[in-house]
Every structure is written in C-alpha cells, then in structure tokens.
Design a protein around this motif. Sequence first.
Motif, mmCIF file in Angstrom:
data_model
loop_
_atom_site.group_PDB
_atom_site.id
_atom_site.type_symbol
_atom_site.label_atom_id
_atom_site.label_comp_id
_atom_site.label_asym_id
_atom_site.label_seq_id
_atom_site.Cartn_x
_atom_site.Cartn_y
_atom_site.Cartn_z
ATOM 1 N N CYS A 30 0.857 -1.182 0.000
ATOM 2 C CA CYS A 30 0.000 0.000 0.000
ATOM 3 C C CYS A 30 0.894 1.233 0.000
ATOM 4 C CB CYS A 30 -0.889 0.024 1.236
ATOM 5 S SG CYS A 30 -2.062 -1.332 1.293
ATOM 6 N N LEU A 31 0.677 2.102 -0.949
ATOM 7 C CA LEU A 31 1.446 3.328 -1.021
ATOM 8 C C LEU A 31 0.719 4.430 -0.269
ATOM 9 C CD1 LEU A 31 2.470 3.201 -4.771
ATOM 10 C CD2 LEU A 31 3.792 2.476 -2.795
ATOM 11 N N GLN A 32 1.484 5.365 0.252
ATOM 12 C CA GLN A 32 0.892 6.474 0.970
ATOM 13 C C GLN A 32 -0.112 7.177 0.069
ATOM 14 O OE1 GLN A 32 3.779 9.207 2.460
ATOM 15 N NE2 GLN A 32 2.302 10.376 3.610
ATOM 16 N N GLY A 33 -1.287 7.425 0.600
ATOM 17 C CA GLY A 33 -2.337 8.077 -0.152
ATOM 18 C C GLY A 33 -3.265 7.116 -0.864
ATOM 19 N N ASP A 34 -2.951 5.822 -0.852
ATOM 20 C CA ASP A 34 -3.798 4.817 -1.492
ATOM 21 C C ASP A 34 -4.905 4.424 -0.525
ATOM 22 O OD1 ASP A 34 -4.977 2.687 -2.784
ATOM 23 O OD2 ASP A 34 -3.124 1.548 -3.047
ATOM 24 N N SER A 36 -7.404 2.455 -1.039
ATOM 25 C CA SER A 36 -7.969 1.115 -1.248
ATOM 26 C C SER A 36 -7.403 0.082 -0.284
ATOM 27 C CB SER A 36 -7.726 0.657 -2.690
ATOM 28 O OG SER A 36 -6.341 0.434 -2.902
ATOM 29 N N CYS A 37 -6.398 0.444 0.488
ATOM 30 C CA CYS A 37 -5.747 -0.504 1.395
ATOM 31 C C CYS A 37 -6.255 -0.404 2.819
ATOM 32 C CB CYS A 37 -4.240 -0.269 1.389
ATOM 33 S SG CYS A 37 -3.494 -0.617 -0.202
ATOM 34 N N GLY A 38 -7.207 0.396 3.080
ATOM 35 C CA GLY A 38 -7.703 0.544 4.449
ATOM 36 C C GLY A 38 -7.109 1.772 5.096
ATOM 37 N N ALA A 39 -6.845 1.671 6.390
ATOM 38 C CA ALA A 39 -6.342 2.809 7.161
ATOM 39 C C ALA A 39 -4.944 3.211 6.698
ATOM 40 C CB ALA A 39 -6.315 2.459 8.643
ATOM 41 N N ALA A 40 -4.642 4.455 6.860
ATOM 42 C CA ALA A 40 -3.323 4.956 6.489
ATOM 43 C C ALA A 40 -2.263 4.318 7.372
ATOM 44 C CB ALA A 40 -3.289 6.479 6.644
#
Length: 130
Positions: A30-34, A36-40
């Motif tokens: 998961c990349l920062q700002g994505d 679609s991956c759930g919580a930051a």
Amino acid sequence: MLCVAVSAWALSDSQRDEVTSRIQPAGKVCLQGDSSCGAATASAGGGEKSGKEVYEGSCQGCHAVGAGNAPKFGDAAAWSDRIAQGKDTLYTHAIEGLNNVGMMPAKGLCMSCSDDEIKAAVDYMVENSQ
C-alpha cells in the motif's frame, strides 16, 4: 482433464472459499495516499514518535558509541561545539545528513520519521548532553 474440471466444479461454497483464502498473496503493498488498502499506515504506529523513541530506534546505534565520529549521547564536551552552532544547524544536519566530518546519514536512516520527529530526537539528545 475432464476429471479435474468436474472435481473443481463439485466443491462446496465453503470449500471454494477455503481454497481461495489459501491461494491469496501473503501480503499487500500500500502506497501512501492509497485509500484502497484501508487505514493509512502512519496511523498504525499510534501517532508521532517522541524524541526518545526516535533516538532509541534510529540514533543510538551511532550516538551511544560514537560511531562515525558521532557525538556520544550524554557527552557534554562532544556536544558543546555542535550546540553552539544553534538548533537550526543541528536540525539541518540531522535531516539532510552531514558527510564532511564522519558519517551522519540523512535522518539517521529513519526514512519513516517526519522532520518534526527528527527535530524531537535532536532536542532529546541535546537536552541530555549539556
């Protein structure tokens, strides 16, 4: 070949779900700002790290023993000339790195640390080295 196709077709929904879960990838990038991956990912760590936490996690490897000409934590004599340069200079050296005298990598190699966390680590080391 028909036998394999028929046996896969004959699986129950729960068996199909079990097979699907077993063949899932082990992890996910998961990349920062994505979103679609759930919580930051930044919030997973419980917020900003203290200066002591950053020091213990990234700085003490060099500053506890003086590796690469690093001023030792708690050594007032080693820190005095550096402290005299002012905190802004110390912050810049800690964030950007300093390679002309020993080896101070940028952010002490804590690339997940924010600039404010690095500044807190500098403050922590200075407060304990005067």
